[in-house]
Motif scaffolding. Structure first.
Motif, PDB file in Angstrom:
ATOM      1  N   GLU A   1      11.662  -1.306  -6.487  1.00 14.96           N
ATOM      2  CA  GLU A   1      10.238  -0.931  -6.370  1.00 14.96           C
ATOM      3  C   GLU A   1      10.059   0.584  -6.518  1.00 14.96           C
ATOM      4  OE1 GLU A   1       7.710  -2.892  -6.454  1.00 14.96           O
ATOM      5  OE2 GLU A   1       9.000  -4.669  -6.401  1.00 14.96           O
ATOM      6  N   TYR A   2      11.006   1.331  -6.009  1.00 17.46           N
ATOM      7  CA  TYR A   2      10.935   2.795  -6.094  1.00 17.46           C
ATOM      8  C   TYR A   2      11.028   3.229  -7.552  1.00 17.46           C
ATOM      9  CZ  TYR A   2      11.473   7.636  -4.515  1.00 17.46           C
ATOM     10  OH  TYR A   2      11.261   8.965  -4.277  1.00 17.46           O
ATOM     11  N   ILE A   3      12.006   2.635  -8.264  1.00 15.42           N
ATOM     12  CA  ILE A   3      12.172   2.990  -9.687  1.00 15.42           C
ATOM     13  C   ILE A   3      10.950   2.518 -10.486  1.00 15.42           C
ATOM     14  CG2 ILE A   3      13.611   2.613 -11.744  1.00 15.42           C
ATOM     15  CD1 ILE A   3      16.011   2.347  -9.811  1.00 15.42           C
ATOM     16  N   ARG A   4      10.437   1.299 -10.115  1.00 18.03           N
ATOM     17  CA  ARG A   4       9.233   0.812 -10.803  1.00 18.03           C
ATOM     18  C   ARG A   4       8.098   1.831 -10.652  1.00 18.03           C
ATOM     19  NH1 ARG A   4       8.892  -4.438  -9.129  1.00 18.03           N
ATOM     20  NH2 ARG A   4       9.716  -5.234 -11.091  1.00 18.03           N
ATOM     21  N   ALA A   5       7.995   2.405  -9.419  1.00 21.96           N
ATOM     22  CA  ALA A   5       6.935   3.402  -9.169  1.00 21.96           C
ATOM     23  C   ALA A   5       7.097   4.595 -10.116  1.00 21.96           C
ATOM     24  CB  ALA A   5       6.991   3.843  -7.716  1.00 21.96           C
ATOM     25  N   ILE A   6       8.363   4.965 -10.380  1.00 19.68           N
ATOM     26  CA  ILE A   6       8.600   6.095 -11.305  1.00 19.68           C
ATOM     27  C   ILE A   6       8.118   5.699 -12.702  1.00 19.68           C
ATOM     28  CG2 ILE A   6      10.380   7.553 -12.386  1.00 19.68           C
ATOM     29  CD1 ILE A   6      12.086   7.080  -9.818  1.00 19.68           C
ATOM     30  N   MET A   7       8.509   4.464 -13.106  1.00 15.55           N
ATOM     31  CA  MET A   7       8.219   4.016 -14.474  1.00 15.55           C
ATOM     32  C   MET A   7       6.733   3.753 -14.719  1.00 15.55           C
ATOM     33  SD  MET A   7      11.074   4.221 -15.874  1.00 15.55           S
ATOM     34  CE  MET A   7      12.757   4.472 -15.366  1.00 15.55           C
ATOM     35  N   LEU A   8       5.960   3.704 -13.605  1.00 14.58           N
ATOM     36  CA  LEU A   8       4.513   3.470 -13.777  1.00 14.58           C
ATOM     37  C   LEU A   8       3.797   4.723 -14.302  1.00 14.58           C
ATOM     38  CD1 LEU A   8       3.709   1.279 -10.645  1.00 14.58           C
ATOM     39  CD2 LEU A   8       3.432   0.630 -13.025  1.00 14.58           C
ATOM     40  N   LYS A   9       4.523   5.857 -14.346  1.00 19.52           N
ATOM     41  CA  LYS A   9       3.998   7.125 -14.921  1.00 19.52           C
ATOM     42  C   LYS A   9       2.678   7.536 -14.249  1.00 19.52           C
ATOM     43  CE  LYS A   9       4.267   4.995 -18.914  1.00 19.52           C
ATOM     44  NZ  LYS A   9       4.362   4.564 -20.324  1.00 19.52           N
TER      45      LYS A   9
ATOM     46  N   THR B   1       2.785   9.741  -6.791  1.00 21.75           N
ATOM     47  CA  THR B   1       1.381  10.101  -7.084  1.00 21.75           C
ATOM     48  C   THR B   1       1.186  11.549  -6.636  1.00 21.75           C
ATOM     49  OG1 THR B   1       0.692   9.377  -4.902  1.00 21.75           O
ATOM     50  CG2 THR B   1       0.583   7.738  -6.663  1.00 21.75           C
ATOM     51  N   LYS B   2       0.026  12.095  -6.949  1.00 17.73           N
ATOM     52  CA  LYS B   2      -0.320  13.463  -6.504  1.00 17.73           C
ATOM     53  C   LYS B   2      -0.197  13.551  -4.986  1.00 17.73           C
ATOM     54  CE  LYS B   2      -2.001  16.379  -9.812  1.00 17.73           C
ATOM     55  NZ  LYS B   2      -1.562  15.723 -11.027  1.00 17.73           N
ATOM     56  N   LYS B   3      -0.771  12.504  -4.327  1.00 18.45           N
ATOM     57  CA  LYS B   3      -0.775  12.483  -2.859  1.00 18.45           C
ATOM     58  C   LYS B   3       0.658  12.563  -2.331  1.00 18.45           C
ATOM     59  CE  LYS B   3      -2.443   9.695   1.019  1.00 18.45           C
ATOM     60  NZ  LYS B   3      -2.850   8.364   1.439  1.00 18.45           N
ATOM     61  N   TRP B   4       1.530  11.808  -3.004  1.00 21.35           N
ATOM     62  CA  TRP B   4       2.957  11.770  -2.601  1.00 21.35           C
ATOM     63  C   TRP B   4       3.551  13.159  -2.718  1.00 21.35           C
ATOM     64  CZ3 TRP B   4       7.086  12.499  -6.250  1.00 21.35           C
ATOM     65  CH2 TRP B   4       8.374  12.276  -5.737  1.00 21.35           C
TER      66      TRP B   4
ATOM     67  N   PRO C   1       0.827  -1.228   0.000  1.00 21.64           N
ATOM     68  CA  PRO C   1       0.000   0.000   0.000  1.00 21.64           C
ATOM     69  C   PRO C   1       0.857   1.273   0.000  1.00 21.64           C
ATOM     70  CG  PRO C   1      -0.200  -1.198   2.090  1.00 21.64           C
ATOM     71  CD  PRO C   1       0.537  -2.089   1.146  1.00 21.64           C
ATOM     72  N   HIS C   2       2.005   1.233   0.638  1.00 22.15           N
ATOM     73  CA  HIS C   2       2.854   2.442   0.732  1.00 22.15           C
ATOM     74  C   HIS C   2       3.613   2.648  -0.572  1.00 22.15           C
ATOM     75  CE1 HIS C   2       1.695   2.158   4.862  1.00 22.15           C
ATOM     76  NE2 HIS C   2       2.279   0.957   4.970  1.00 22.15           N
ATOM     77  N   LEU C   3       4.027   1.561  -1.211  1.00 23.36           N
ATOM     78  CA  LEU C   3       4.725   1.678  -2.499  1.00 23.36           C
ATOM     79  C   LEU C   3       3.781   2.264  -3.559  1.00 23.36           C
ATOM     80  CD1 LEU C   3       6.644  -1.743  -2.504  1.00 23.36           C
ATOM     81  CD2 LEU C   3       7.701   0.516  -2.403  1.00 23.36           C
ATOM     82  N   SER C   4       2.492   1.896  -3.431  1.00 22.02           N
ATOM     83  CA  SER C   4       1.556   2.381  -4.459  1.00 22.02           C
ATOM     84  C   SER C   4       1.238   3.872  -4.295  1.00 22.02           C
ATOM     85  CB  SER C   4       0.275   1.552  -4.425  1.00 22.02           C
ATOM     86  OG  SER C   4      -0.326   1.707  -3.169  1.00 22.02           O
ATOM     87  N   GLU C   5       1.667   4.456  -3.162  1.00 26.55           N
ATOM     88  CA  GLU C   5       1.471   5.906  -2.971  1.00 26.55           C
ATOM     89  C   GLU C   5       2.581   6.715  -3.625  1.00 26.55           C
ATOM     90  OE1 GLU C   5       1.126   7.590   0.987  1.00 26.55           O
ATOM     91  OE2 GLU C   5      -0.582   6.289   1.404  1.00 26.55           O
ATOM     92  N   LEU C   6       3.737   6.034  -3.874  1.00 26.32           N
ATOM     93  CA  LEU C   6       4.896   6.760  -4.406  1.00 26.32           C
ATOM     94  C   LEU C   6       4.578   7.315  -5.794  1.00 26.32           C
ATOM     95  CD1 LEU C   6       7.762   4.275  -3.457  1.00 26.32           C
ATOM     96  CD2 LEU C   6       7.157   6.377  -2.260  1.00 26.32           C
TER      97      LEU C   6
END
Length: 747
Positions: free
Chosen positions: A607-615, A561-564, A554-559
């Motif tokens: 996972e952090y970089i993946r979050a970036i690449m998820l655009k 994002t607008k909320k982040w 759940p915390h990785l999926s916040e990275l």
């Protein structure tokens, strides 16, 4: 005639001699002188001739007179022979009449024997009674003396009867019957002797003189046996009951006694006592050693040297033991019983605790003792032992794993060792079992020890495969409901630590029980086991990290994002969660603990970089880009701080990984779009596994690059050189970039 011839020869010779003497004229003067000399010579020859003839005549005279005497003697002898012949012819009839006298003589001899034995004959019942009393009082020598007297009387009477009329069985039987009680007396005495012989090893300590008396009686009987057999050769007569062969009987009794002594030591059966065989063998060892020591020190002195009593007894014990061990070997023995039996037969028997005892040498030479059971039987027992042990070990290992699995679902944490590392009892149980079986095998011989070690390691191999499967199943069960088992993480850590313990135990087991020259034969199976253990440990580490990242989801999926961007503290929570898990992971042993930290660090960055690449975000302006990039740099620093804390001393790794986030942040932060190509190409040269879609995604997140610009940058990059850090482990290849879906395009 001959005389005339001789005269002529004599004259001729004389003429020759005279002619020789008178060759010169002056020799004629000496004729007289010559004549006198010849006359002397002639007189001398004649005298000698006379003497010879005289002596011849004397000899002839003596011979004639002796012949005359001889003739007279021959005549006398002839006359005497004629007289003898005449007398002999006359006396033939007289001799015929002397048969009665001859019979009378035999009868006289018989009666003389009877008179001589009269005292004994009349008092047979009385003597028998006295002898029986003596036997009861234990006065065996005196009783035997009386028995000998009676036997002597009977045998003499029988012999006389035999001489007089060997075919008269009636009279023989009469004598035999009359002396019937004496036969019973002999049997009674023998019974007493055999009782003493049976208890000889006890008697010799309490009353050696009794034993000596028995041996003396046997020796007397042997002497009588020999005398009777000699008489039989000469006369054909032997009294009933002879030879008695008491010496031979004595040895037979001893042999039976020894057998009974050894058979009688089995007090228990398997049903009544698990240790029945060990106990049985120990009692045999003690009895045999005690008996032989007594035989050597005391018994030997009670027997004549030619009995060689100690050697005979030694041989009897060896024979009886051999029979008993063969019997035991043919029973349906369990593995531990086979070991007890073989250890005893191959080692104990010849050890200083038994036949090798210093007090028994030099009479007992252990090098001359044969094996108690044949090599063939030994081999059969060993092969039975190995097959029983194989199935036992498989069973034990299976049971150990089942028991261990029951612990995995407990609500209490596993125990920790003295250094605080979680573990279960599995390795200790497994290796204690191996150790016990190896110690047991070592008692028998080195060859068996090596075979058992190979067996243990071979079974260990298949056991580890099962262990690996069980750990996987454990994880799968847990994933169905993550609340259960309660101590999943701690038991998974114990599995990892057990792998390390197994590795160390295998090494120490080999060091302790394997000869250096055997090392090579085992190295491949050892390498194989190490590989399986590493796999189990790595899979368990991976399961634990999956656990961490499921909680981080759940915390990785916040990275990104607008909320982040608005200020969410997802990374703070991620760091706290990781650190919390690593409090438990501190209980993992090296080297797996380091693997764990490195892998966790890597996965966080991925996972952090993946979050970036998820655009999930596309920055609207330079202000937002600056804000986002600075947040990324700050968070990279948080990760760096976290992993330095978790693994102090592994600096470069942490620098490198967090550096990727910072390098990406720099691309996002850039304010001058004309420098964008340069910044991106620096990134690509450092991390050559970045793909075009990664760059496209990155530029999308930046939010200010047109489609053409992206195209140009990507196309130009393909020609650029790369200079990656030699330590760089590709990270981007694990990260996929989602392609645009249709609804997104419509928006």
């Amino acid at each position: 005639s001959a005389m005339e011839e001789m005269d002529r020869e004599a004259v001729a010779t004389a003429v020759q001699r005279v002619a020789g003497m008178l060759q010169r004229p002056d020799q004629l003067d000496k004729v007289e002188q010559y004549r006198r000399r010849e006359a002397r010579k002639k007189a001398s020859v004649e005298a000698r001739l006379k003497a010879a003839i005289q002596s011849q005549l004397d000899g002839v005279r003596t011979g004639l007179s002796q012949l005359h005497n001889a003739l007279n003697d021959v005549k006398d002898i002839q006359q005497s022979l004629i007289d003898v012949n005449k007398d002999w012819r006359q006396s033939i009839n007289t001799i015929e009449n002397l048969k009665d006298v001859k019979d009378a003589v035999v009868q006289h001899s018989q009666l003389a024997a009877a008179v001589e034995n009269l005292k004994n004959i009349f008092s047979v019942p009385e003597i028998v009674r006295e002898a029986q009393d003596l036997i009861e009082q234990g006065e065996l020598l005196q009783a035997h003396r009386k028995l000998m007297d009676l036997e002597c009387s009977r045998d003499n009477l029988m012999y006389e009867q035999y001489r007089m009329d060997s075919k008269n069985t009636h009279d023989m039987n009469l004598i035999h019957t009359y002396f019937g009680d004496m036969q019973k007396l002999s049997e009674e005495l023998a019974k007493q002797l055999w009782m003493v012989v049976q208890r000889s090893l006890v008697t010799v300590r309490r009353d050696p003189t009794l034993l000596v008396s028995v041996v003396r009686i046997i020796e007397r009987e042997e002497k009588i046996d020999r005398r009777m057999l000699d008489r039989k050769k000469q006369t054909g007569f032997i009294p009933p009951g002879r030879p008695k062969n008491w010496k031979e009987k004595m040895f037979n009794i001893l042999e039976r006694t020894v057998s009974t002594r050894i058979e009688g030591t089995q007090a228990d059966t398997r049903e009544s006592d698990k240790m029945w065989l060990v106990r049985h063998l120990e009692i045999i060892r003690k009895y045999v050693l005690d008996d032989l020591l007594v035989a050597k020190t005391l018994l030997d002195q009670c027997f004549p040297p030619h009995y060689d009593i100690f050697k005979r007894l030694l041989s009897m014990y060896h024979q009886a033991l051999s029979i008993r061990m063969q019997e035991l070997a043919s029973e349906d023995l369990e593995a531990n019983e086979i070991v007890s039996l073989l250890t005893w037969v191959l080692n104990t028997y010849k050890s200083t605790e038994m036949m090798g005892n210093s007090e028994l040498s030099p009479e007992v030479d252990i090098n001359c003792l044969n094996l108690l059971i044949s090599q063939n039987v030994v081999d059969q027992l060993l092969s039975k032992y190995m097959s029983t042990l194989t199935s036992n070990i498989i069973g034990w290992l299976r049971k150990a794993l089942e028991t261990d699995k029951k612990d995995w679902v407990k609500e209490t944490e596993p125990e920790a060792d003295q250094d605080g590392y979680y573990q279960t009892t599995l390795p200790a149980i497994v290796f204690q079992m191996f150790e016990q079986n190896l110690q047991v095998a070592a008692q028998i011989n080195d060859d068996l020890k090596t075979k058992v070690l190979l067996l243990c390691l071979q079974q260990m191999n298949s056991f580890l495969t099962r262990y690996r499967d069980e750990a996987q199943l454990y994880k799968e069960e847990h994933l169905k409901n993550r609340q259960y088992p309660q101590c999943y993480v701690q038991y998974m850590i114990a599995v990892i630590n057990n792998c390390q313990t197994f590795k160390e135990s295998i090494i120490s087991l080999k060091r302790k029980y394997l000869k250096i020259e055997m090392e090579d034969t085992l190295s491949s199976s050892h390498t194989n086991m190490d590989a399986i253990l590493d796999t189990i440990a790595k899979e368990a580490c991976s399961s634990l990290l999956d656990e961490v990242f499921m909680d981080l989801e759940p915390h990785l999926s916040e990275l990104m994002t607008k909320k982040w961007l608005m200020g969410s503290n997802a990374v703070g929570t991620i760091c706290v969660t990781v650190e919390d898990y690593f409090n438990d992971f501190a209980k993992i042993k090296r080297p797996y603990k380091k693997t764990m930290t490195t892998e966790a660090h890597r996965r966080v960055v991925v996972e952090y970089i993946r979050a970036i690449m998820l655009k999930r975000i596309s920055f609207k302006n330079a202000e937002e880009r600056k804000e986002g990039a600075e947040k990324m740099i700050k968070e990279a620093e948080q990760f760096r701080f976290l992993f330095k804390k978790l693994a102090p001393g592994s600096g470069e790794d942490t620098e490198g990984l967090c550096g990727i986030i910072e390098a990406i942040a720099e691309v996002i932060k850039l304010t001058d779009p004309s420098l964008l190509y340069l910044e991106v190409s620096t990134l690509v040269s450092k991390y050559p596994d970045i793909r075009d879609d990664h760059i496209a995604a990155l530029l999308t997140v930046r939010g200010d690059a047109s489609r053409d610009m992206k195209q140009t940058i990507i196309e130009t990059l393909d020609q650029g050189p790369s200079q990656p850090n030699p330590n760089y482990v590709p990270i981007f290849k694990e990260i996929s970039v989602p392609t645009l879906t249709v609804p997104k395009l419509l928006k």
